[in-house]
Design a protein around this motif. Structure first.
Motif, PDB file in Angstrom:
ATOM      1  N   ALA A  81       5.764  56.394  18.594  1.00  0.00           N
ATOM      2  CA  ALA A  81       7.083  56.447  19.242  1.00  0.00           C
ATOM      3  C   ALA A  81       7.010  55.932  20.679  1.00  0.00           C
ATOM      4  CB  ALA A  81       7.630  57.873  19.206  1.00  0.00           C
ATOM      5  N   GLN A  82       5.955  56.292  21.396  1.00  0.00           N
ATOM      6  CA  GLN A  82       5.796  55.813  22.774  1.00  0.00           C
ATOM      7  C   GLN A  82       5.726  54.292  22.814  1.00  0.00           C
ATOM      8  OE1 GLN A  82       2.624  57.951  25.029  1.00  0.00           O
ATOM      9  NE2 GLN A  82       2.746  59.427  23.356  1.00  0.00           N
ATOM     10  N   ASN A  83       4.948  53.702  21.909  1.00  0.00           N
ATOM     11  CA  ASN A  83       4.817  52.239  21.872  1.00  0.00           C
ATOM     12  C   ASN A  83       6.135  51.564  21.529  1.00  0.00           C
ATOM     13  OD1 ASN A  83       2.126  52.186  22.632  1.00  0.00           O
ATOM     14  ND2 ASN A  83       1.415  52.391  20.525  1.00  0.00           N
ATOM     15  N   ARG A  84       6.858  52.113  20.562  1.00  0.00           N
ATOM     16  CA  ARG A  84       8.173  51.540  20.223  1.00  0.00           C
ATOM     17  C   ARG A  84       9.125  51.670  21.401  1.00  0.00           C
ATOM     18  NH1 ARG A  84      10.777  52.617  14.574  1.00  0.00           N
ATOM     19  NH2 ARG A  84      12.055  50.907  15.372  1.00  0.00           N
ATOM     20  N   GLY A  85       9.034  52.779  22.115  1.00  0.00           N
ATOM     21  CA  GLY A  85       9.877  52.958  23.297  1.00  0.00           C
ATOM     22  C   GLY A  85       9.643  51.875  24.328  1.00  0.00           C
ATOM     23  N   LYS A  86       8.388  51.603  24.611  1.00  0.00           N
ATOM     24  CA  LYS A  86       8.038  50.570  25.596  1.00  0.00           C
ATOM     25  C   LYS A  86       8.444  49.175  25.131  1.00  0.00           C
ATOM     26  CE  LYS A  86       4.134  53.127  27.451  1.00  0.00           C
ATOM     27  NZ  LYS A  86       2.665  53.268  27.455  1.00  0.00           N
ATOM     28  N   ASN A  87       8.340  48.925  23.820  1.00  0.00           N
ATOM     29  CA  ASN A  87       8.598  47.583  23.299  1.00  0.00           C
ATOM     30  C   ASN A  87      10.030  47.336  22.850  1.00  0.00           C
ATOM     31  OD1 ASN A  87       5.901  46.668  23.600  1.00  0.00           O
ATOM     32  ND2 ASN A  87       5.323  47.828  21.780  1.00  0.00           N
ATOM     33  N   GLU A  88      10.781  48.396  22.503  1.00  0.00           N
ATOM     34  CA  GLU A  88      12.103  48.206  21.910  1.00  0.00           C
ATOM     35  C   GLU A  88      13.242  48.990  22.566  1.00  0.00           C
ATOM     36  OE1 GLU A  88      12.301  48.587  17.559  1.00  0.00           O
ATOM     37  OE2 GLU A  88      10.113  48.728  17.585  1.00  0.00           O
ATOM     38  N   TRP A  89      13.006  50.242  22.924  1.00  0.00           N
ATOM     39  CA  TRP A  89      14.119  51.147  23.203  1.00  0.00           C
ATOM     40  C   TRP A  89      14.465  51.357  24.672  1.00  0.00           C
ATOM     41  CZ3 TRP A  89      11.219  54.714  19.437  1.00  0.00           C
ATOM     42  CH2 TRP A  89      11.530  54.361  18.122  1.00  0.00           C
ATOM     43  N   TYR A  90      13.528  51.148  25.580  1.00  0.00           N
ATOM     44  CA  TYR A  90      13.777  51.491  26.979  1.00  0.00           C
ATOM     45  C   TYR A  90      13.754  50.272  27.885  1.00  0.00           C
ATOM     46  CZ  TYR A  90      12.888  56.185  25.293  1.00  0.00           C
ATOM     47  OH  TYR A  90      12.932  57.359  24.587  1.00  0.00           O
ATOM     48  N   LYS A  91      14.758  50.211  28.774  1.00  0.00           N
ATOM     49  CA  LYS A  91      14.723  49.248  29.878  1.00  0.00           C
ATOM     50  C   LYS A  91      13.706  49.742  30.899  1.00  0.00           C
ATOM     51  CE  LYS A  91      19.610  47.992  29.677  1.00  0.00           C
ATOM     52  NZ  LYS A  91      20.870  48.060  30.421  1.00  0.00           N
ATOM     53  N   ASN A  92      13.749  51.043  31.152  1.00  0.00           N
ATOM     54  CA  ASN A  92      12.814  51.675  32.072  1.00  0.00           C
ATOM     55  C   ASN A  92      12.795  53.178  31.807  1.00  0.00           C
ATOM     56  OD1 ASN A  92      14.965  52.925  33.766  1.00  0.00           O
ATOM     57  ND2 ASN A  92      15.380  50.799  34.297  1.00  0.00           N
ATOM     58  N   PHE A  93      11.742  53.819  32.277  1.00  0.00           N
ATOM     59  CA  PHE A  93      11.674  55.275  32.158  1.00  0.00           C
ATOM     60  C   PHE A  93      10.747  55.834  33.219  1.00  0.00           C
ATOM     61  CE2 PHE A  93       8.357  53.854  29.151  1.00  0.00           C
ATOM     62  CZ  PHE A  93       7.267  54.605  29.576  1.00  0.00           C
ATOM     63  N   ALA A  94      10.877  57.139  33.445  1.00  0.00           N
ATOM     64  CA  ALA A  94       9.993  57.868  34.345  1.00  0.00           C
ATOM     65  C   ALA A  94       9.581  59.155  33.643  1.00  0.00           C
ATOM     66  CB  ALA A  94      10.707  58.196  35.654  1.00  0.00           C
ATOM     67  N   LEU A  95       8.343  59.545  33.843  1.00  0.00           N
ATOM     68  CA  LEU A  95       7.823  60.771  33.257  1.00  0.00           C
ATOM     69  C   LEU A  95       7.218  61.613  34.372  1.00  0.00           C
ATOM     70  CD1 LEU A  95       7.031  61.929  30.255  1.00  0.00           C
ATOM     71  CD2 LEU A  95       4.751  61.442  31.121  1.00  0.00           C
ATOM     72  N   ARG A  96       7.645  62.859  34.439  1.00  0.00           N
ATOM     73  CA  ARG A  96       7.151  63.764  35.477  1.00  0.00           C
ATOM     74  C   ARG A  96       6.688  65.059  34.817  1.00  0.00           C
ATOM     75  NH1 ARG A  96      12.083  61.381  37.114  1.00  0.00           N
ATOM     76  NH2 ARG A  96      11.882  60.160  39.009  1.00  0.00           N
ATOM     77  N   VAL A  97       5.558  65.571  35.251  1.00  0.00           N
ATOM     78  CA  VAL A  97       5.045  66.844  34.753  1.00  0.00           C
ATOM     79  C   VAL A  97       5.059  67.824  35.919  1.00  0.00           C
ATOM     80  CG1 VAL A  97       3.067  68.041  33.735  1.00  0.00           C
ATOM     81  CG2 VAL A  97       3.598  65.682  33.045  1.00  0.00           C
ATOM     82  N   CYS A  98       5.696  68.960  35.706  1.00  0.00           N
ATOM     83  CA  CYS A  98       5.888  69.939  36.783  1.00  0.00           C
ATOM     84  C   CYS A  98       5.487  71.330  36.316  1.00  0.00           C
ATOM     85  CB  CYS A  98       7.357  70.011  37.191  1.00  0.00           C
ATOM     86  SG  CYS A  98       8.118  68.423  37.515  1.00  0.00           S
ATOM     87  N   LYS A  99       4.950  72.119  37.220  1.00  0.00           N
ATOM     88  CA  LYS A  99       4.672  73.519  36.937  1.00  0.00           C
ATOM     89  C   LYS A  99       5.889  74.335  37.372  1.00  0.00           C
ATOM     90  CE  LYS A  99       1.283  77.161  37.616  1.00  0.00           C
ATOM     91  NZ  LYS A  99       0.009  77.512  38.281  1.00  0.00           N
ATOM     92  N   VAL A 100       6.431  75.105  36.459  1.00  0.00           N
ATOM     93  CA  VAL A 100       7.572  75.969  36.772  1.00  0.00           C
ATOM     94  C   VAL A 100       7.010  77.277  37.315  1.00  0.00           C
ATOM     95  CG1 VAL A 100       9.592  77.166  35.859  1.00  0.00           C
ATOM     96  CG2 VAL A 100       8.975  74.900  34.967  1.00  0.00           C
ATOM     97  N   GLU A 101       7.286  77.540  38.569  1.00  0.00           N
ATOM     98  CA  GLU A 101       6.785  78.737  39.249  1.00  0.00           C
ATOM     99  C   GLU A 101       7.762  79.908  39.125  1.00  0.00           C
ATOM    100  OE1 GLU A 101       3.910  78.981  41.208  1.00  0.00           O
ATOM    101  OE2 GLU A 101       3.244  76.915  40.981  1.00  0.00           O
ATOM    102  N   ARG A 102       9.036  79.570  39.073  1.00  0.00           N
ATOM    103  CA  ARG A 102      10.055  80.610  38.896  1.00  0.00           C
ATOM    104  C   ARG A 102      11.269  79.981  38.237  1.00  0.00           C
ATOM    105  NH1 ARG A 102      14.145  80.945  42.970  1.00  0.00           N
ATOM    106  NH2 ARG A 102      13.726  79.461  44.607  1.00  0.00           N
TER     107      ARG A 102
END
Length: 108
Positions: A81-102
């Motif tokens: 799915a990630q590869n298809r996203g990069k090649n077919e489905w998305y103009k651009n994207f951002a991915l962020r990983v965050c720790k939820v403290e509260r």
């Protein structure tokens, strides 16, 4: 899944995926359903929330550990799915990983 995810008492992790799509579906909708179902069965998955308008989509998935996030990223079907996203489905994207403290919730 609809509505807000039922998350546990913090800490836990949020993966925020923001994207702008290309024109047309080309199997995107079906793949999104499959990925959500598959993710929900992964160890450490806590929930997901998603919204999309004509230009911007945001999906937030919640996980109990960084290790669970890593395993999901490396899952073979998710990599397809990630590869298809990069090649077919998305103009651009951002991915962020965050720790939820509260967190804080309100309900009428």
């Amino acid at each position: 899944m609809s509505g807000m995810a039922k998350t546990p008492v913090p800490p836990y992790y949020a993966v925020i995926f923001s994207s702008q799509r290309t024109e047309g579906d080309r199997g995107y909708g079906k793949m999104a359903e499959i990925m959500e179902e598959l993710a929900s069965k992964q160890k450490g998955f806590l929930g997901v929330e998603s919204a999309r308008d004509e230009g911007l989509g945001i999906t937030v998935s919640y996980w109990d550990s960084l290790d669970a996030i890593k395993h999901w990223k490396e899952h073979s079907a998710h990599q397809v799915a990630q590869n298809r996203g990069k090649n077919e489905w998305y103009k651009n994207f951002a991915l962020r990983v965050c720790k939820v403290e509260r967190d804080n919730f309100f309900e009428m």
